[in-house]
Motif scaffolding. Structure first.
Motif, PDB file in Angstrom:
ATOM      1  N   VAL A 180       0.851  -1.198   0.000  1.00  0.00           N
ATOM      2  CA  VAL A 180       0.000   0.000   0.000  1.00  0.00           C
ATOM      3  C   VAL A 180       0.887   1.249   0.000  1.00  0.00           C
ATOM      4  CG1 VAL A 180      -1.694   1.318   1.330  1.00  0.00           C
ATOM      5  CG2 VAL A 180      -1.970  -1.138   1.069  1.00  0.00           C
ATOM      6  N   ALA A 181       1.961   1.210   0.832  1.00  0.00           N
ATOM      7  CA  ALA A 181       2.856   2.377   0.890  1.00  0.00           C
ATOM      8  C   ALA A 181       3.503   2.612  -0.483  1.00  0.00           C
ATOM      9  CB  ALA A 181       3.926   2.161   1.957  1.00  0.00           C
ATOM     10  N   LEU A 182       3.917   1.520  -1.122  1.00  0.00           N
ATOM     11  CA  LEU A 182       4.558   1.653  -2.438  1.00  0.00           C
ATOM     12  C   LEU A 182       3.578   2.211  -3.474  1.00  0.00           C
ATOM     13  CD1 LEU A 182       6.940   1.132  -4.355  1.00  0.00           C
ATOM     14  CD2 LEU A 182       6.154  -1.231  -4.586  1.00  0.00           C
ATOM     15  N   ALA A 183       2.349   1.663  -3.462  1.00  0.00           N
ATOM     16  CA  ALA A 183       1.355   2.116  -4.446  1.00  0.00           C
ATOM     17  C   ALA A 183       1.029   3.595  -4.225  1.00  0.00           C
ATOM     18  CB  ALA A 183       0.081   1.281  -4.332  1.00  0.00           C
ATOM     19  N   MET A 184       0.946   4.003  -2.930  1.00  0.00           N
ATOM     20  CA  MET A 184       0.654   5.414  -2.655  1.00  0.00           C
ATOM     21  C   MET A 184       1.832   6.289  -3.094  1.00  0.00           C
ATOM     22  SD  MET A 184      -1.376   5.198   0.976  1.00  0.00           S
ATOM     23  CE  MET A 184      -1.861   6.910   1.043  1.00  0.00           C
ATOM     24  N   ALA A 185       3.051   5.782  -2.858  1.00  0.00           N
ATOM     25  CA  ALA A 185       4.233   6.553  -3.267  1.00  0.00           C
ATOM     26  C   ALA A 185       4.259   6.703  -4.786  1.00  0.00           C
ATOM     27  CB  ALA A 185       5.506   5.870  -2.775  1.00  0.00           C
ATOM     28  N   TRP A 232      -1.041   3.315 -13.147  1.00  0.00           N
ATOM     29  CA  TRP A 232      -2.372   2.700 -12.965  1.00  0.00           C
ATOM     30  C   TRP A 232      -2.271   1.180 -13.146  1.00  0.00           C
ATOM     31  CZ3 TRP A 232      -5.967   5.665 -10.822  1.00  0.00           C
ATOM     32  CH2 TRP A 232      -5.891   7.048 -11.000  1.00  0.00           C
ATOM     33  N   ALA A 233      -1.490   0.764 -14.148  1.00  0.00           N
ATOM     34  CA  ALA A 233      -1.344  -0.688 -14.373  1.00  0.00           C
ATOM     35  C   ALA A 233      -0.652  -1.329 -13.170  1.00  0.00           C
ATOM     36  CB  ALA A 233      -0.554  -0.932 -15.654  1.00  0.00           C
ATOM     37  N   CYS A 234       0.427  -0.696 -12.674  1.00  0.00           N
ATOM     38  CA  CYS A 234       1.181  -1.285 -11.545  1.00  0.00           C
ATOM     39  C   CYS A 234       0.308  -1.429 -10.304  1.00  0.00           C
ATOM     40  CB  CYS A 234       2.388  -0.414 -11.176  1.00  0.00           C
ATOM     41  SG  CYS A 234       3.724  -0.531 -12.345  1.00  0.00           S
ATOM     42  N   ILE A 235      -0.476  -0.374  -9.988  1.00  0.00           N
ATOM     43  CA  ILE A 235      -1.264  -0.495  -8.754  1.00  0.00           C
ATOM     44  C   ILE A 235      -2.386  -1.522  -8.916  1.00  0.00           C
ATOM     45  CG2 ILE A 235      -0.710   1.861  -7.964  1.00  0.00           C
ATOM     46  CD1 ILE A 235      -3.726   2.499  -8.512  1.00  0.00           C
ATOM     47  N   TYR A 247      -6.495 -10.058  -4.995  1.00  0.00           N
ATOM     48  CA  TYR A 247      -7.871  -9.666  -5.274  1.00  0.00           C
ATOM     49  C   TYR A 247      -8.593  -9.139  -4.030  1.00  0.00           C
ATOM     50  CZ  TYR A 247     -12.776  -9.826  -6.292  1.00  0.00           C
ATOM     51  OH  TYR A 247     -14.081  -9.463  -6.428  1.00  0.00           O
ATOM     52  N   ARG A 248      -8.417  -9.858  -2.905  1.00  0.00           N
ATOM     53  CA  ARG A 248      -9.222  -9.532  -1.721  1.00  0.00           C
ATOM     54  C   ARG A 248      -8.945  -8.124  -1.192  1.00  0.00           C
ATOM     55  NH1 ARG A 248      -7.252 -14.322   1.969  1.00  0.00           N
ATOM     56  NH2 ARG A 248      -8.734 -13.538   3.489  1.00  0.00           N
ATOM     57  N   TYR A 249      -7.756  -7.573  -1.434  1.00  0.00           N
ATOM     58  CA  TYR A 249      -7.429  -6.235  -0.926  1.00  0.00           C
ATOM     59  C   TYR A 249      -7.341  -5.194  -2.033  1.00  0.00           C
ATOM     60  CZ  TYR A 249      -5.975  -9.021   3.100  1.00  0.00           C
ATOM     61  OH  TYR A 249      -5.953  -9.881   4.153  1.00  0.00           O
ATOM     62  N   ARG A 250      -7.713  -5.602  -3.247  1.00  0.00           N
ATOM     63  CA  ARG A 250      -7.457  -4.702  -4.384  1.00  0.00           C
ATOM     64  C   ARG A 250      -8.269  -3.398  -4.308  1.00  0.00           C
ATOM     65  NH1 ARG A 250      -7.724  -8.102  -9.110  1.00  0.00           N
ATOM     66  NH2 ARG A 250      -5.799  -8.922  -8.251  1.00  0.00           N
ATOM     67  N   ALA A 251      -9.565  -3.516  -3.956  1.00  0.00           N
ATOM     68  CA  ALA A 251     -10.402  -2.306  -3.968  1.00  0.00           C
ATOM     69  C   ALA A 251      -9.861  -1.282  -2.972  1.00  0.00           C
ATOM     70  CB  ALA A 251     -11.847  -2.666  -3.648  1.00  0.00           C
ATOM     71  N   VAL A 252      -9.532  -1.732  -1.746  1.00  0.00           N
ATOM     72  CA  VAL A 252      -9.052  -0.785  -0.738  1.00  0.00           C
ATOM     73  C   VAL A 252      -7.661  -0.281  -1.108  1.00  0.00           C
ATOM     74  CG1 VAL A 252      -8.464  -0.476   1.696  1.00  0.00           C
ATOM     75  CG2 VAL A 252     -10.443  -1.841   1.065  1.00  0.00           C
ATOM     76  N   GLY A 253      -6.790  -1.201  -1.541  1.00  0.00           N
ATOM     77  CA  GLY A 253      -5.432  -0.806  -1.916  1.00  0.00           C
ATOM     78  C   GLY A 253      -5.456   0.233  -3.023  1.00  0.00           C
TER      79      GLY A 253
END
Ligand SMILES: OC[C@H]1O[C@](O)(CO)[C@@H](O)[C@@H]1O
Length: 536
Positions: A255-260, A379-382, A388-394
């Protein structure tokens, strides 16, 4: 259309700030000078709020859209958010002279819709599109953002010379058409099959998937995907708070990486040109600064087409970190020429024209770099790094980081450029270097891997450098295949997991015979440890 609405709203505002009628109605009086040809101007606070409040609305919209969509369905939330967006548009069109706060609030309301749609539309697309085209479909979302920006640039160009309020009201009102197309169009499309599965409607889910995949309902590929979805639904049922997406296995890192990445996507500086492009290039030699916006917009669209192709053919890591260096170089040239030559040159002089042309060329070169890589690939990376189970929140956390920094830039840019002018470009140059570091040291290569494999590589702590060459050996594949995050029977909050340190020895998975003391491809890949029964 979701991407298009996002882009259209981003693109139109830069033009409004320069329109005579918009300035007269919502700006403040000032003596006529070269800089303020119409005798009106926007204070930094005012222009920052007009541009930036949309992004605050989007931030809120994108955070609340996910939970509501889980409850009421992806499909029916989309027209509802289009409705909210439309209310914002109507408010902006309706406000009277002097009511700049009305414009700000209208943009905030429209922003709620834009932000929610920026989560729901990619989510709906990724949940309905066949695996083999999913990456390209997500990249198309960015493509439509750029087409939206370009369309707004063209419409602004067509109306800016009008002497009545149509100059800004027409492009504003046209925005409503896109929401109408999306809001009405989605009614004729089916609900996301994942949502149907989750809400006890497996037969409709099966029919929908067979339509979208163009395969018979009993096709083996669909059968295996149904089995997979069912298994995930079963294991993820029960009391799992939303923040498990952060406390779950290797999820904080992700999550930290995707936000960064999303933060850096903004800090590369692309919106410096798209929001303030018209102002930046006024007086550069091109008589009509709206033409500059159209040039930047068209380069953006053209390059993003190429970016969609690149998303299928090039590795994510290399594309992103090479582009970060390229963007760094472009900003160094842009800032240096702007600060040391253009700024002090006499308006209209040949020095100003030459320097201005160099700046436009390097702005375009920057946009080519961004649009082929950081634009679509983030967008593709995130979309690829979460199970799958955490994708929407992540994805919602990451997307909100994009909007937050979008706001920060929109709001603070006028103050910063007021103080340090073109030297602001050096700030973006520095951020592009930071972007290089983040990708180089922290992002695991995800192209050419299935989503499950990407998940497993994060679980295995595969080193990002060299991850492109990482191969699952047969033994690893056989065992780890059974324990991707989605297949784990995770206890509520995901906190009952024994992390690699507790396993004592790097590279050891406990409790599954075939994993004992496995050495993952020679590199030191400590593994999240398994408790008995594959329960983490
Ligand atoms: O193409 C440029 C556009 O792309 C985005 O970064 C979103 O991915 C927008 O914020 C920007 O306006």
């Amino acid at each position: 259309m979701g991407g298009f609405i996002f882009g259209y709203d981003t693109g139109q505002i830069s033009g409004f700030l320069e329109m005579r009628v918009f300035l007269e109605r919502f700006g403040e009086r000032t003596p006529v000078t070269n800089e303020h040809q119409y005798g009106y101007y926007f204070t930094n606070v005012r222009s920052g709020l007009i541009v930036g409040l949309l992004s605050i609305g989007t931030l809120i919209g994108c955070l609340i859209a996910g939970p509501l969509a889980n409850k009421y369905g992806r499909k029916w939330c989309i027209p509802a958010w289009c409705g909210i967006f439309s209310i914002g548009v109507v408010a902006q069109v309706a406000v009277g002279t002097g009511d700049w706060v009305g414009i700000v609030m209208g943009r905030w309301t429209a922003g709620l819709g834009v932000g929610a749609l920026s989560v729901l539309v990619p989510l709906y697309m990724s949940e309905t599109s066949p695996v083999n085209v999913r990456g390209a479909v997500v990249a198309c979302y960015q493509l439509f953002i750029t087409i939206g920006i370009f369309t707004a640039d063209c419409i602004n160009y067509g109306t800016e010379s009008r002497n009545d309020t149509g100059s800004y009201r027409i492009p504003m009102g046209v925005g409503w058409i896109w929401a109408l197309i999306l809001g009405v169009g989605i009614i004729f499309l089916p609900e996301s099959p994942r949502h149907d599965f989750n809400h006890n409607n497996p037969s409709r889910a099966r029919t929908t998937m067979s339509k979208f995949y163009g395969l018979p309902e009993t096709h083996p590929m669909l059968n295996s995907e149904f089995a997979e979805i069912e298994q995930v639904m079963r294991l993820t049922a029960g009391n799992h708070p939303w923040y498990e997406a952060i406390t779950g296995p290797r999820m904080f890192y992700r999550v930290a990486l995707a936000m960064a990445l999303q933060m850096l996507q903004q800090l590369t500086g692309a919106n410096y040109f798209f929001y303030y492009g018209t102002s930046i290039f006024q007086g550069v030699g091109i008589d009509n600064s709206y033409v500059t916006a159209m040039i930047l917009g068209s380069v953006n669209v053209g390059a993003t087409f190429f970016g969609v192709w690149m998303a299928r053919h090039f590795r994510r890591r290399e594309s992103l970190y090479i582009a970060a260096l390229w963007q760094f170089m472009c900003f160094i040239v842009f800032a240096s020429v702007g600060q040391f030559i253009f700024k002090d040159a006499e308006i209209g002089s040949s020095t100003a024209k030459t320097a201005g042309t160099v700046m436009i060329v390097f702005a375009c070169l920057f946009i080519v770099g961004f649009a082929t890589t950081w634009g679509p690939l983030v967008w593709a990376c995130i979309g690829e790094m979460f199970p799958y189970r955490y994708r929407a929140v992540g994805m919602a956390c990451a997307t909100s980081a994009n909007w937050f920094w979008n706001f920060m830039l929109a709001f603070f840019t006028p103050f910063i450029t007021g103080d340090i002018q073109y030297a602001y470009g050096y700030v973006f140059a520095g951020c592009n270097l930071a972007a290089f570091v983040v990708v180089f040291f922290f992002l695991i290569e995800s192209s050419g891997k299935t989503l499950e494999e990407v998940d497993q590589m994060y679980l295995l702590h595969v080193k990002p450098i060299g991850s492109a060459k990482f191969e699952f050996d047969e033994e690893t594949r056989k065992g780890i295949g059974a324990v991707g995050t989605d297949k784990m029977d995770i206890e509520a909050k995901g906190l009952g997991i024994r992390k690699k340190e507790e396993a004592g020895v790097g590279g050891v998975m406990q409790g599954e015979g075939e994993f004992e003391n496995a050495d993952y491809s020679g590199s030191n890949h400590p593994v999240t440890s398994l408790g008995g029964n594959g329960r983490l």
